[in-house]
Design a protein around this motif. Structure first.
Motif, mmCIF file in Angstrom:
data_model
loop_
_atom_site.group_PDB
_atom_site.id
_atom_site.type_symbol
_atom_site.label_atom_id
_atom_site.label_comp_id
_atom_site.label_asym_id
_atom_site.label_seq_id
_atom_site.Cartn_x
_atom_site.Cartn_y
_atom_site.Cartn_z
ATOM 1 N N THR A 1 0.870 -1.179 0.000
ATOM 2 C CA THR A 1 0.000 0.000 0.000
ATOM 3 C C THR A 1 0.900 1.220 0.000
ATOM 4 O OG1 THR A 1 -1.776 -1.108 1.195
ATOM 5 C CG2 THR A 1 -1.780 1.306 1.229
ATOM 6 N N PHE A 2 0.668 2.087 -0.977
ATOM 7 C CA PHE A 2 1.381 3.356 -1.084
ATOM 8 C C PHE A 2 0.351 4.467 -1.215
ATOM 9 C CE2 PHE A 2 5.020 0.804 -1.794
ATOM 10 C CZ PHE A 2 6.148 1.598 -1.693
ATOM 11 N N VAL B 1 0.619 7.569 -12.199
ATOM 12 C CA VAL B 1 0.671 8.145 -10.854
ATOM 13 C C VAL B 1 1.758 7.422 -10.062
ATOM 14 C CG1 VAL B 1 -0.623 8.633 -8.759
ATOM 15 C CG2 VAL B 1 -1.781 8.699 -10.984
ATOM 16 N N LYS B 2 2.667 8.178 -9.487
ATOM 17 C CA LYS B 2 3.757 7.611 -8.701
ATOM 18 C C LYS B 2 3.475 7.847 -7.219
ATOM 19 C CE LYS B 2 6.976 8.270 -12.468
ATOM 20 N NZ LYS B 2 6.182 9.019 -13.428
ATOM 21 N N TYR B 3 3.020 6.803 -6.567
ATOM 22 C CA TYR B 3 2.734 6.858 -5.134
ATOM 23 C C TYR B 3 4.061 6.674 -4.402
ATOM 24 C CZ TYR B 3 -1.991 6.147 -6.822
ATOM 25 O OH TYR B 3 -3.184 6.287 -7.476
ATOM 26 N N SER C 1 8.189 2.809 -6.437
ATOM 27 C CA SER C 1 7.658 4.166 -6.283
ATOM 28 C C SER C 1 8.293 5.155 -7.262
ATOM 29 C CB SER C 1 7.832 4.654 -4.839
ATOM 30 O OG SER C 1 9.200 4.677 -4.492
ATOM 31 N N ASN C 2 9.401 4.805 -7.879
ATOM 32 C CA ASN C 2 10.014 5.680 -8.888
ATOM 33 C C ASN C 2 9.267 5.629 -10.217
ATOM 34 O OD1 ASN C 2 12.181 6.604 -7.238
ATOM 35 N ND2 ASN C 2 13.180 4.633 -7.552
ATOM 36 N N THR C 3 8.704 4.467 -10.549
ATOM 37 C CA THR C 3 7.984 4.310 -11.815
ATOM 38 C C THR C 3 6.472 4.299 -11.625
ATOM 39 O OG1 THR C 3 7.982 1.886 -11.687
ATOM 40 C CG2 THR C 3 9.877 2.949 -12.787
ATOM 41 N N GLY C 4 5.998 3.970 -10.406
ATOM 42 C CA GLY C 4 4.568 3.835 -10.155
ATOM 43 C C GLY C 4 4.023 2.491 -10.603
ATOM 44 N N ILE C 5 4.896 1.543 -10.883
ATOM 45 C CA ILE C 5 4.472 0.253 -11.441
ATOM 46 C C ILE C 5 4.666 -0.877 -10.441
ATOM 47 C CG2 ILE C 5 4.926 -1.440 -13.262
ATOM 48 C CD1 ILE C 5 5.648 0.947 -15.082
ATOM 49 N N PHE C 6 3.639 -1.719 -10.322
ATOM 50 C CA PHE C 6 3.667 -2.956 -9.538
ATOM 51 C C PHE C 6 3.959 -4.097 -10.507
ATOM 52 C CE2 PHE C 6 0.699 -6.533 -8.269
ATOM 53 C CZ PHE C 6 1.592 -7.135 -7.388
ATOM 54 N N THR C 7 5.040 -4.833 -10.270
ATOM 55 C CA THR C 7 5.403 -5.975 -11.104
ATOM 56 C C THR C 7 5.185 -7.251 -10.309
ATOM 57 O OG1 THR C 7 7.051 -4.634 -12.248
ATOM 58 C CG2 THR C 7 7.218 -7.021 -12.512
ATOM 59 N N GLY D 1 5.478 -11.344 -13.849
ATOM 60 C CA GLY D 1 5.881 -10.409 -14.894
ATOM 61 C C GLY D 1 4.791 -9.437 -15.311
ATOM 62 N N ASP D 2 3.513 -9.716 -14.970
ATOM 63 C CA ASP D 2 2.450 -8.751 -15.262
ATOM 64 C C ASP D 2 2.774 -7.445 -14.545
ATOM 65 O OD1 ASP D 2 0.922 -10.378 -16.903
ATOM 66 O OD2 ASP D 2 -0.478 -10.964 -15.310
ATOM 67 N N ARG D 3 2.351 -6.333 -15.152
ATOM 68 C CA ARG D 3 2.607 -5.012 -14.574
ATOM 69 C C ARG D 3 1.292 -4.266 -14.438
ATOM 70 N NH1 ARG D 3 7.539 -2.161 -16.652
ATOM 71 N NH2 ARG D 3 6.008 -1.024 -17.829
ATOM 72 N N LEU D 4 1.092 -3.639 -13.269
ATOM 73 C CA LEU D 4 -0.101 -2.834 -13.020
ATOM 74 C C LEU D 4 0.299 -1.440 -12.596
ATOM 75 C CD1 LEU D 4 -1.264 -5.815 -11.327
ATOM 76 C CD2 LEU D 4 -3.116 -4.508 -12.281
ATOM 77 N N TRP D 5 -0.536 -0.460 -12.986
ATOM 78 C CA TRP D 5 -0.311 0.923 -12.578
ATOM 79 C C TRP D 5 -1.611 1.704 -12.664
ATOM 80 C CZ3 TRP D 5 1.745 -1.020 -17.160
ATOM 81 C CH2 TRP D 5 1.278 -0.466 -18.346
ATOM 82 N N ILE D 6 -1.576 2.906 -12.115
ATOM 83 C CA ILE D 6 -2.694 3.848 -12.180
ATOM 84 C C ILE D 6 -2.280 4.952 -13.153
ATOM 85 C CG2 ILE D 6 -4.214 5.379 -10.871
ATOM 86 C CD1 ILE D 6 -4.223 2.380 -9.952
#
Length: 171
Positions: A45-46, A61-63, A76-82, A137-142
């Motif tokens: 959670t960020f 969005v970079k939380y 948190s630098n890219t905003g991406i969850f891998t 390897g899936d990537r999620l972001w807002i």
């Protein structure tokens, strides 16, 4: 793994069985670690930690304010969850709009829109929670989907992005 029958100490950045019998503990530990004994569990959670937000259409969005990052899968630098472990995940996001502006975000998986969040122009709130089957390897972001956003005086973490592995496995 029967999650609701186990008590997990999430703050140890691994899984620690606090209360269960030896049979369940052995199965839990076997199912929750890789071949090197490392935990495959993921939960993060960020929130945002800046006072002013300025984004334009297409921005990720970079939380940056970490509440937890078990598994270190959110960057948190890219905003991406891998994703590092195949399984079913609960993914959620929340946001607040600014004065006199509507805001549109989406939760994206590998670039594809999964769900939208929308706020009206008077500090409206929006939230989404979805359960997704994800693979390593899936990537999620807002991502911001519409007009530029400029919100002042964020004093509380109204914006958040979270995910937790509910059940590991291939589905």
């Amino acid at each position: 793994m029967i999650l609701n029958q186990l008590y997990v100490d999430a703050y140890s950045y691994g899984l620690q069985c606090v209360e269960c019998d030896d049979d369940r503990k052995e199965r839990f530990c076997r199912e929750s670690t890789d071949d090197n004994g490392q935990s495959s569990f993921t939960a993060f959670t960020f929130t945002l930690d800046h006072n002013t937000i300025k984004w334009k259409k297409g921005d990720i969005v970079k939380y940056t304010r970490k509440l937890t990052n078990i598994g270190n899968c959110y960057n948190s630098n890219t905003g991406i969850f891998t994703v590092k472990t195949d399984g079913v995940y609960a993914v959620s996001a929340a946001m607040i709009g600014g004065p006199k502006q509507s805001t549109h975000y989406s939760i994206r998986k590998n670039g594809q829109q999964i769900v939208w969040l929308f706020t009206g122009p008077q500090y409206d709130m929006a939230a989404q929670t979805v359960n997704l089957i994800l693979k390593k390897g899936d990537r999620l972001w807002i991502q911001l989907e519409w007009l530029p956003v400029h919100i002042y005086h964020i004093q509380h973490p109204y914006h958040q992005f979270s995910a937790v592995l509910i059940k590991p496995g291939k589905y």
